[in-house]
Design a protein around this motif. Structure first.
Motif, PDB file in Angstrom:
ATOM      1  N   GLY A  12      -3.403  31.057  20.675  1.00 38.84           N
ATOM      2  CA  GLY A  12      -2.610  31.887  21.584  1.00 38.84           C
ATOM      3  C   GLY A  12      -2.891  33.380  21.552  1.00 38.84           C
ATOM      4  N   ILE A  13      -3.920  33.830  20.830  1.00 39.57           N
ATOM      5  CA  ILE A  13      -4.207  35.268  20.740  1.00 39.57           C
ATOM      6  C   ILE A  13      -4.524  35.834  22.119  1.00 39.57           C
ATOM      7  CG2 ILE A  13      -5.797  37.001  19.824  1.00 39.57           C
ATOM      8  CD1 ILE A  13      -3.847  35.935  17.758  1.00 39.57           C
ATOM      9  N   ASP A  14      -5.369  35.131  22.879  1.00 37.59           N
ATOM     10  CA  ASP A  14      -5.740  35.622  24.209  1.00 37.59           C
ATOM     11  C   ASP A  14      -4.530  35.671  25.131  1.00 37.59           C
ATOM     12  OD1 ASP A  14      -8.397  35.890  23.476  1.00 37.59           O
ATOM     13  OD2 ASP A  14      -8.983  33.920  24.214  1.00 37.59           O
ATOM     14  N   ILE A  15      -3.659  34.686  25.029  1.00 43.70           N
ATOM     15  CA  ILE A  15      -2.451  34.678  25.861  1.00 43.70           C
ATOM     16  C   ILE A  15      -1.583  35.882  25.529  1.00 43.70           C
ATOM     17  CG2 ILE A  15      -0.341  33.401  26.429  1.00 43.70           C
ATOM     18  CD1 ILE A  15      -1.940  30.830  25.681  1.00 43.70           C
ATOM     19  N   LYS A  16      -1.428  36.176  24.242  1.00 46.95           N
ATOM     20  CA  LYS A  16      -0.617  37.329  23.833  1.00 46.95           C
ATOM     21  C   LYS A  16      -1.195  38.637  24.367  1.00 46.95           C
ATOM     22  CE  LYS A  16       0.970  34.929  19.708  1.00 46.95           C
ATOM     23  NZ  LYS A  16       0.727  34.678  18.284  1.00 46.95           N
ATOM     24  N   GLU A  17      -2.534  38.660  24.545  1.00 48.39           N
ATOM     25  CA  GLU A  17      -3.193  39.857  25.080  1.00 48.39           C
ATOM     26  C   GLU A  17      -3.358  39.790  26.597  1.00 48.39           C
ATOM     27  OE1 GLU A  17      -6.848  40.194  22.891  1.00 48.39           O
ATOM     28  OE2 GLU A  17      -5.824  40.642  21.005  1.00 48.39           O
ATOM     29  N   LYS A  18      -2.755  38.785  27.224  1.00 48.16           N
ATOM     30  CA  LYS A  18      -2.788  38.594  28.685  1.00 48.16           C
ATOM     31  C   LYS A  18      -4.203  38.394  29.217  1.00 48.16           C
ATOM     32  CE  LYS A  18       1.351  41.434  29.365  1.00 48.16           C
ATOM     33  NZ  LYS A  18       1.958  42.554  30.120  1.00 48.16           N
ATOM     34  N   LYS A  19      -5.060  37.798  28.414  1.00 53.30           N
ATOM     35  CA  LYS A  19      -6.419  37.503  28.860  1.00 53.30           C
ATOM     36  C   LYS A  19      -6.427  36.123  29.524  1.00 53.30           C
ATOM     37  CE  LYS A  19      -8.684  40.182  25.201  1.00 53.30           C
ATOM     38  NZ  LYS A  19      -9.452  40.088  23.932  1.00 53.30           N
ATOM     39  N   ILE A  20      -6.858  36.091  30.767  1.00 53.93           N
ATOM     40  CA  ILE A  20      -6.897  34.831  31.503  1.00 53.93           C
ATOM     41  C   ILE A  20      -8.304  34.256  31.364  1.00 53.93           C
ATOM     42  CG2 ILE A  20      -6.444  33.711  33.714  1.00 53.93           C
ATOM     43  CD1 ILE A  20      -4.040  35.139  32.562  1.00 53.93           C
ATOM     44  N   THR A  21      -8.458  33.234  30.547  1.00 52.88           N
ATOM     45  CA  THR A  21      -9.777  32.675  30.260  1.00 52.88           C
ATOM     46  C   THR A  21      -9.993  31.360  31.011  1.00 52.88           C
ATOM     47  OG1 THR A  21      -8.927  31.593  28.269  1.00 52.88           O
ATOM     48  CG2 THR A  21      -9.876  33.798  27.995  1.00 52.88           C
ATOM     49  N   LEU A  22     -11.202  30.807  30.898  1.00 51.35           N
ATOM     50  CA  LEU A  22     -11.598  29.677  31.734  1.00 51.35           C
ATOM     51  C   LEU A  22     -10.668  28.467  31.636  1.00 51.35           C
ATOM     52  CD1 LEU A  22     -13.664  28.686  33.785  1.00 51.35           C
ATOM     53  CD2 LEU A  22     -15.103  27.931  31.884  1.00 51.35           C
ATOM     54  N   PRO A  23     -10.240  28.018  30.448  1.00 51.59           N
ATOM     55  CA  PRO A  23      -9.340  26.850  30.410  1.00 51.59           C
ATOM     56  C   PRO A  23      -8.066  27.066  31.226  1.00 51.59           C
ATOM     57  CG  PRO A  23     -10.190  27.346  28.219  1.00 51.59           C
ATOM     58  CD  PRO A  23     -10.568  28.510  29.084  1.00 51.59           C
ATOM     59  N   LEU A  24      -7.489  28.274  31.123  1.00 50.44           N
ATOM     60  CA  LEU A  24      -6.258  28.573  31.850  1.00 50.44           C
ATOM     61  C   LEU A  24      -6.524  28.728  33.350  1.00 50.44           C
ATOM     62  CD1 LEU A  24      -3.259  29.174  31.923  1.00 50.44           C
ATOM     63  CD2 LEU A  24      -3.751  31.536  31.221  1.00 50.44           C
ATOM     64  N   ILE A  25      -7.635  29.365  33.718  1.00 51.53           N
ATOM     65  CA  ILE A  25      -7.988  29.530  35.135  1.00 51.53           C
ATOM     66  C   ILE A  25      -8.071  28.164  35.815  1.00 51.53           C
ATOM     67  CG2 ILE A  25      -9.856  30.205  36.719  1.00 51.53           C
ATOM     68  CD1 ILE A  25     -10.472  32.499  34.711  1.00 51.53           C
ATOM     69  N   TYR A  26      -8.770  27.236  35.181  1.00 52.47           N
ATOM     70  CA  TYR A  26      -8.923  25.896  35.763  1.00 52.47           C
ATOM     71  C   TYR A  26      -7.550  25.226  35.930  1.00 52.47           C
ATOM     72  CZ  TYR A  26     -10.139  20.980  36.318  1.00 52.47           C
ATOM     73  OH  TYR A  26     -10.213  19.684  36.789  1.00 52.47           O
ATOM     74  N   SER A  27      -6.751  25.271  34.877  1.00 57.77           N
ATOM     75  CA  SER A  27      -5.450  24.598  34.919  1.00 57.77           C
ATOM     76  C   SER A  27      -4.538  25.201  35.991  1.00 57.77           C
ATOM     77  CB  SER A  27      -4.780  24.680  33.548  1.00 57.77           C
ATOM     78  OG  SER A  27      -5.476  23.883  32.606  1.00 57.77           O
ATOM     79  N   LEU A  28      -4.564  26.524  36.142  1.00 57.52           N
ATOM     80  CA  LEU A  28      -3.733  27.169  37.159  1.00 57.52           C
ATOM     81  C   LEU A  28      -4.118  26.731  38.568  1.00 57.52           C
ATOM     82  CD1 LEU A  28      -3.509  30.810  35.730  1.00 57.52           C
ATOM     83  CD2 LEU A  28      -1.642  29.156  35.900  1.00 57.52           C
ATOM     84  N   ASN A  29      -5.395  26.436  38.769  1.00 61.95           N
ATOM     85  CA  ASN A  29      -5.874  26.019  40.082  1.00 61.95           C
ATOM     86  C   ASN A  29      -5.611  24.542  40.368  1.00 61.95           C
ATOM     87  OD1 ASN A  29      -6.812  28.525  40.889  1.00 61.95           O
ATOM     88  ND2 ASN A  29      -8.791  28.235  39.888  1.00 61.95           N
ATOM     89  N   LYS A  30      -5.066  23.826  39.379  1.00 63.80           N
ATOM     90  CA  LYS A  30      -4.837  22.393  39.540  1.00 63.80           C
ATOM     91  C   LYS A  30      -3.364  22.050  39.786  1.00 63.80           C
ATOM     92  CE  LYS A  30      -8.831  20.703  39.511  1.00 63.80           C
ATOM     93  NZ  LYS A  30      -9.283  19.904  40.655  1.00 63.80           N
ATOM     94  N   VAL A  31      -2.513  23.042  39.816  1.00 66.77           N
ATOM     95  CA  VAL A  31      -1.075  22.766  39.948  1.00 66.77           C
ATOM     96  C   VAL A  31      -0.530  23.431  41.215  1.00 66.77           C
ATOM     97  CG1 VAL A  31      -0.704  22.470  37.477  1.00 66.77           C
ATOM     98  CG2 VAL A  31      -0.494  24.757  38.474  1.00 66.77           C
TER      99      VAL A  31
END
Length: 323
Positions: A227-246
Motif C-alpha cells: 500500500g505504499i504507492d496508494i498512500k502516496e496517491k500513485k496510480i499504477t498499472l494494476p489499479l489503472i486496469y481494475s478501475l477500467n473494469k468496473v
C-alpha cells in the motif's frame, strides 16, 4: 533462477575494479564530503547498474577503460538521484540504513547530490567521453521529467495506461537504458547497436517497474510493505486496469479512497483487495512478461555469448525477484 552472485561471476573482476574506481571518483579535499561519501560507499547495493554496463560492453565488442568510466558515471548519477529523492520524499531510511538527509540534514544532502553529479561530468569531460555524457545527461533529464509528471498526476489522481508507461519509461527505464547504451558505446560499436541496447534496457526498466508496482498489492511476505504507492496517491498499472473494469460509480468510489482516505489502513486495504479481485495484478503481470519477452527478442539478434547469457539472467532476476 541463478542468484545475483552467480550472475556476477563472469564479470566479478571487472566489478571489483569498478568499486575501486567508484570510490576514487568521489574523493574530495573537504573532510565532511569524504565522511558522507564513505558512508555512501559502505552501503553498497546489488551492483545491478554496473552489471548492465559491463555485460552490454562485453556483448557489443569488449570491455574497455571507457566502460569503467561509463559504469562510474551511471552510478554517480544514480547515487545523486537517490540522495536528492530522499530529500524530496522526506525519507529518513534507505535499504535499512539512515539516509544522508537523516544524518546530515537536507542542505548537506542536496549539496552532496550536486557534488556527485559534478564529479560525473568532470570524469567524462576530462576523458573526452562526450558520447557517454550525452547518454547519461539524457537519462537525468528524463528522470526529472518523469518524477514531475508523476507528481502532477498524483495530485489529480488521474493516470491512464498511456501516461503510466510514459512516467515509468522516463523515471525508471531511462536509467537502465542508459546503462546498456553506455556499455555498448564504450565498446566502440556502431550507432545502430547502441540504439538496440538502449531499447533493450528501456524494456527491462519498464518490466522492472511493473514488478515493483505489483509488490504494492502482493502478499504480505514480499520485501516492500503493502500500500505504499496508494498512500502516496500513485496510480499504477494494476489499479489503472481494475478501475477500467468496473462501473463509473465504483471507479469514483475507489478513486475517492485513494485521494481522500489514503492514510487510513483499512481503506488502503480495501483498495488492495479491490485490485486483487478485479484482475489488476494478473493484467500487470502479463504486461510485465510482454516487455520481458520483447527484451529477449532484442537479445536474440546478437550472437550467442557469455555476456548475452548474463543479460538474460539479469532480465529474469529483475522480473522474478521477490523484493
Amino acid at each position: 533462477m541463478p542468484n545475483l552472485d552467480e550472475i556476477k561471476r563472469p564479470i566479478e573482476r571487472e566489478l571489483n575494479v569498478f568499486e575501486e574506481k567508484f570510490k576514487a571518483s568521489m574523493q574530495s579535499s573537504v573532510p565532511l564530503l569524504d565522511r558522507v561519501t564513505h558512508y555512501i560507499v559502505k552501503r553498497k547495493g546489488k551492483q545491478m547498474r554496473p552489471m548492465f554496463v559491463f555485460f552490454s560492453a562485453s556483448l557489443c565488442g569488449g570491455i574497455t577503460e571507457a566502460t569503467y568510466r561509463g559504469a562510474v558515471l551511471v552510478e554517480l548519477l544514480h547515487t545523486a538521484s537517490l540522495v536528492h529523492d530522499d530529500v524530496v520524499d522526506n525519507s529518513f531510511e534507505r535499504r535499512g540504513f539512515f539516509s544522508i538527509n537523516a544524518l546530515w540534514k537536507n542542505k548537506i544532502a542536496v549539496l552532496v547530490g550536486d557534488f556527485l553529479l559534478a564529479r560525473g561530468m568532470h570524469l567524462s569531460i576530462n576523458n573526452n567521453d562526450l558520447n557517454l555524457l550525452s547518454i547519461v545527461n539524457d537519462a537525468v533529464q528524463q528522470m526529472s521529467e518523469g518524477e514531475l509528471l508523476q507528481m502532477e498526476k498524483a495530485r489529480k489522481v488521474d493516470t491512464d495506461e498511456g501516461v503510466y508507461y510514459e512516467v515509468i519509461r522516463r523515471k525508471t527505464a531511462s536509467l537502465i537504458a542508459s546503462c546498456c547504451a553506455c556499455g555498448a558505446a564504450s565498446s566502440g560499436t556502431d550507432a545502430g547497436t547502441i540504439e538496440r541496447m538502449r531499447l533493450f534496457g528501456e524494456k527491462i526498466g519498464i518490466a522492472f517497474q511493473i514488478k515493483d508496482d505489483l509488490f504494492d498489492f502482493g502478499t504480505d511476505d514480499v520485501g516492500k510493505p503493502l500500500g505504499i504507492d496508494i498512500k502516496e496517491k500513485k496510480i499504477t498499472l494494476p489499479l489503472i486496469y481494475s478501475l477500467n473494469k468496473v462501473s463509473r460509480s465504483e471507479k469514483h468510489r475507489i478513486i475517492n479512497l485513494v485521494k481522500n482516505h489514503n492514510e487510513e489502513p483499512e481503506k488502503v486495504s480495501e483498495v488492495i483487495h479491490f485490485v486483487r479481485n478485479t484482475g489488476g495484478m494478473a493484467y500487470a503481470e502479463m504486461q510485465m512478461h510482454r516487455f520481458q519477452e520483447e527484451a529477449f527478442d532484442i537479445l536474440k539478434s546478437f550472437p550467442d555469448h557469455e555476456a548475452r547469457t548474463g543479460l538474460e539472467q539479469l532480465v529474469r532476476f529483475t522480473t522474478e525477484r521477490n523484493k
